[in-house]
Design an enzyme around this catalytic site. Structure first.
Site, PDB file in Angstrom:
ATOM      1  N   SER A 156       0.869  -1.177   0.000  1.00  0.00           N
ATOM      2  CA  SER A 156       0.000   0.000   0.000  1.00  0.00           C
ATOM      3  C   SER A 156       0.904   1.225   0.000  1.00  0.00           C
ATOM      4  O   SER A 156       2.072   1.131   0.396  1.00  0.00           O
ATOM      5  CB  SER A 156      -0.864  -0.017   1.266  1.00  0.00           C
ATOM      6  OG  SER A 156      -1.457   1.243   1.476  1.00  0.00           O
ATOM      7  N   TYR A 169      -2.219  -1.247  10.174  1.00  0.00           N
ATOM      8  CA  TYR A 169      -2.333  -1.547   8.747  1.00  0.00           C
ATOM      9  C   TYR A 169      -1.038  -1.131   8.029  1.00  0.00           C
ATOM     10  O   TYR A 169      -0.422  -1.928   7.309  1.00  0.00           O
ATOM     11  CB  TYR A 169      -3.545  -0.818   8.157  1.00  0.00           C
ATOM     12  CG  TYR A 169      -3.718  -0.980   6.665  1.00  0.00           C
ATOM     13  CD1 TYR A 169      -4.355  -2.104   6.146  1.00  0.00           C
ATOM     14  CD2 TYR A 169      -3.252  -0.012   5.775  1.00  0.00           C
ATOM     15  CE1 TYR A 169      -4.522  -2.260   4.769  1.00  0.00           C
ATOM     16  CE2 TYR A 169      -3.418  -0.156   4.405  1.00  0.00           C
ATOM     17  CZ  TYR A 169      -4.061  -1.276   3.910  1.00  0.00           C
ATOM     18  OH  TYR A 169      -4.214  -1.423   2.552  1.00  0.00           O
TER      19      TYR A 169
HETATM   20  P1  NDP Z   1     -11.512  -5.969   0.494  1.00  0.00           P
HETATM   21  O1  NDP Z   1     -11.818  -5.612   1.920  1.00  0.00           O
HETATM   22  O2  NDP Z   1     -12.498  -5.651  -0.561  1.00  0.00           O
HETATM   23  O3  NDP Z   1     -11.178  -7.533   0.392  1.00  0.00           O
HETATM   24  C1  NDP Z   1     -10.311  -8.119   1.325  1.00  0.00           C
HETATM   25  C2  NDP Z   1     -10.417  -9.614   1.226  1.00  0.00           C
HETATM   26  O4  NDP Z   1      -9.612 -10.172   2.277  1.00  0.00           O
HETATM   27  C3  NDP Z   1     -11.832 -10.107   1.439  1.00  0.00           C
HETATM   28  O5  NDP Z   1     -12.115 -11.134   0.521  1.00  0.00           O
HETATM   29  C4  NDP Z   1     -11.799 -10.640   2.857  1.00  0.00           C
HETATM   30  O6  NDP Z   1     -12.694 -11.700   3.107  1.00  0.00           O
HETATM   31  C5  NDP Z   1     -10.376 -11.134   2.964  1.00  0.00           C
HETATM   32  N1  NDP Z   1     -10.000 -11.265   4.368  1.00  0.00           N
HETATM   33  C6  NDP Z   1     -10.008 -10.307   5.332  1.00  0.00           C
HETATM   34  N2  NDP Z   1      -9.701 -10.838   6.503  1.00  0.00           N
HETATM   35  C7  NDP Z   1      -9.496 -12.174   6.313  1.00  0.00           C
HETATM   36  C8  NDP Z   1      -9.177 -13.268   7.153  1.00  0.00           C
HETATM   37  N3  NDP Z   1      -9.030 -13.103   8.465  1.00  0.00           N
HETATM   38  N4  NDP Z   1      -9.062 -14.485   6.624  1.00  0.00           N
HETATM   39  C9  NDP Z   1      -9.241 -14.675   5.302  1.00  0.00           C
HETATM   40  N5  NDP Z   1      -9.554 -13.686   4.434  1.00  0.00           N
HETATM   41  C10 NDP Z   1      -9.692 -12.442   4.960  1.00  0.00           C
HETATM   42  O7  NDP Z   1     -10.095  -5.295   0.210  1.00  0.00           O
HETATM   43  P2  NDP Z   1      -9.403  -4.830  -1.169  1.00  0.00           P
HETATM   44  O8  NDP Z   1      -9.811  -5.711  -2.273  1.00  0.00           O
HETATM   45  O9  NDP Z   1      -9.571  -3.364  -1.259  1.00  0.00           O
HETATM   46  O10 NDP Z   1      -7.871  -5.068  -0.788  1.00  0.00           O
HETATM   47  C11 NDP Z   1      -7.096  -6.123  -1.320  1.00  0.00           C
HETATM   48  C12 NDP Z   1      -5.645  -5.850  -0.972  1.00  0.00           C
HETATM   49  O11 NDP Z   1      -5.230  -4.619  -1.567  1.00  0.00           O
HETATM   50  C13 NDP Z   1      -5.384  -5.697   0.523  1.00  0.00           C
HETATM   51  O12 NDP Z   1      -4.138  -6.270   0.828  1.00  0.00           O
HETATM   52  C14 NDP Z   1      -5.333  -4.190   0.717  1.00  0.00           C
HETATM   53  O13 NDP Z   1      -4.572  -3.833   1.851  1.00  0.00           O
HETATM   54  C15 NDP Z   1      -4.680  -3.763  -0.574  1.00  0.00           C
HETATM   55  N6  NDP Z   1      -4.898  -2.371  -0.950  1.00  0.00           N
HETATM   56  C16 NDP Z   1      -6.142  -1.945  -1.372  1.00  0.00           C
HETATM   57  C17 NDP Z   1      -6.341  -0.637  -1.771  1.00  0.00           C
HETATM   58  C18 NDP Z   1      -7.680  -0.135  -2.258  1.00  0.00           C
HETATM   59  O14 NDP Z   1      -7.798   1.054  -2.588  1.00  0.00           O
HETATM   60  N7  NDP Z   1      -8.699  -0.959  -2.342  1.00  0.00           N
HETATM   61  C19 NDP Z   1      -5.244   0.341  -1.734  1.00  0.00           C
HETATM   62  C20 NDP Z   1      -3.982  -0.195  -1.272  1.00  0.00           C
HETATM   63  C21 NDP Z   1      -3.833  -1.506  -0.909  1.00  0.00           C
HETATM   64  P3  NDP Z   1     -14.254 -11.412   3.397  1.00  0.00           P
HETATM   65  O15 NDP Z   1     -14.828 -11.105   2.069  1.00  0.00           O
HETATM   66  O16 NDP Z   1     -14.724 -12.696   3.939  1.00  0.00           O
HETATM   67  O17 NDP Z   1     -14.316 -10.272   4.345  1.00  0.00           O
END
Ligand code: NDP
Length: 249
Positions: A156, A169
Site C-alpha cells: 500500500s 495496517y
Molecule cells: P476488500 O476488503 O475488498 O477484500 C479483502 C479480502 O480479504 C476479502 O475477501 C476478505 O474476506 C479477505 N480477508 C479479510 N480478513 C481475512 C481473514 N481473516 N481471513 C481470510 N480472508 C480475509 O479489500 P481490497 O480488495 O480493497 O484489498 C485487497 C488488498 O489490496 C489488501 O491487501 C489491501 O490492503 C490492498 N490495498 C487496497 C487498496 C484499495 O484502494 N482498495 C489500496 C492499497 C492496498 P471477506 O470477504 O470474507 O471479508
C-alpha cells in the site's frame, strides 16, 4: 516501478499453472482470481466467507475456466499446522504450485498510535503480516519445485511512506515490504522463485470505502480495471523481475 505500458497478456498466459490467491472472495482478490482463471490458471480460492468464494467459483466455471479449488480459511486464527495442511492438500490434489498472491488484509482502526486498541493491533498484524509469513513458509517447498514461480505480496502507499493514523495496517504493509526484500534476496541465487510487492493504488472496494467514506467512489478504478499488472507479475513475462516494489497504477 510500473509494468510496461504496452503489456498485453497472451490469452493462455497462465495455462497449466496453479495459483493460490488469499482473500479471493471480494474486491481485488476476486477480480484478479477471475482474470487468472480467464488466462488459463487453476486458481485456489482462499478466504473466510465461503458463499463469496462459491460465487467466484461459479463465475470461473461459467466462463469455461479450469476447475478452481475453494479453501475456506480464517487467517486470524490459522496456525502453522493449518498452513502445512493447506500446502499438503495442494500438493496432493493439484500436484504443483506456481504462484502465490497474498491479497487478503484488514484495515483495522484509523487512529493515533497513542489510542490504538492493542487487541485490534494484534489482529491486524496477524492477518496482514504473520499469516503471509506462515503461508509463504509452508508453500516454499512446493513453489521451489515449479519451473517459474511467483510470490506477490500486496502492499500500500502507506506501507512505503508512513502516514498519521494508519497504525497497524501501515506497519503490516511495511513488514510485507521487508519480507519481500528478505525473501527475494534469499531466493535470488538458488531458486527460480521470484518475490515482489505490489501497491494496487486507490481501487473501488469495500476496504477503500471504509478508509475514505466521503470520497466519490465513481471516480476510482474498479478492481477489474487493475488486473493487468497482476497478470504480468504472475506470468512468465516478469521472470526477471525480482525483489521489486511495484505500483499497479
Ligand atoms: P476488500 O476488503 O475488498 O477484500 C479483502 C479480502 O480479504 C476479502 O475477501 C476478505 O474476506 C479477505 N480477508 C479479510 N480478513 C481475512 C481473514 N481473516 N481471513 C481470510 N480472508 C480475509 O479489500 P481490497 O480488495 O480493497 O484489498 C485487497 C488488498 O489490496 C489488501 O491487501 C489491501 O490492503 C490492498 N490495498 C487496497 C487498496 C484499495 O484502494 N482498495 C489500496 C492499497 C492496498 P471477506 O470477504 O470474507 O471479508
Amino acid at each position: 516501478m510500473k509494468i510496461p505500458d504496452s503489456y498485453q497478456p497472451p490469452p493462455q498466459l497462465l495455462a497449466d499453472r496453479v495459483i493460490l490467491v488469499t482473500g479471493a472472495g471480494d474486491g481485488i482478490g476476486r477480480a484478479v482470481s477471475l482474470a487468472f482463471a480467464a488466462h488459463g490458471a487453476t486458481v485456489v480460492l482462499l478466504g473466510r466467507t465461503v458463499a463469496k468464494l462459491e460465487q467466484v467459483y461459479d463465475r470461473i466455471k461459467q466462463a469455461g475456466g479450469a476447475e478452481p479449488a475453494i479453501y475456506p480459511m480464517d487467517l486470524e486464527g490459522a496456525v502453522a499446522d493449518d498452513y502445512a495442511d493447506l500446502a499438503g492438500r495442494i500438493d496432493g490434489q493439484l500436484g504443483r504450485l506456481d504462484g502465490l498472491l497474498h491479497n487478503a488484509a484488514q484495515l483495522g482502526a484509523l487512529t493515533a498510535i497513542e489510542h490504538y486498541d492493542p487487541v485490534t493491533w494484534l489482529r491486524v498484524i496477524q492477518v496482514n503480516l504473520n499469516a503471509p509469513f506462515m503461508l509463504t513458509r509452508a508453500c516454499l517447498p512446493l513453489l521451489k519445485r515449479a519451473a517459474d514461480a511467483s510470490v506477490l505480496f500486496t502492499s500500500s502507499g502507506v506501507g512505503r511512506r508512513g502516514r498519521a493514523y494508519w497504525g497497524a495496517y501501515a506497519v503490516s504493509k511495511f513488514g510485507l515490504e521487508g519480507l519481500t526484500q528478505i525473501l527475494a534476496d534469499e531466493l535470488e541465487e538458488n531458486s527460480s522463485v521470484r518475490v515482489n510487492s505490489i501497491n494496487p493504488g486507490a481501487v473501488r472496494t469495500a476496504m477503500r470505502a471504509a478508509a475514505y467514506p466521503a470520497e466519490n467512489r465513481a471516480a476510482l478504478p474498479t478492481p477489474e480495471e487493475i488486473v493487468l499488472p497482476y497478470l504480468y507479475l504472475m506470468g512468465p513475462d516478469s521472470r526477471e523481475v525480482r525483489g521489486q516494489a511495484l505500483d499497479a497504477q
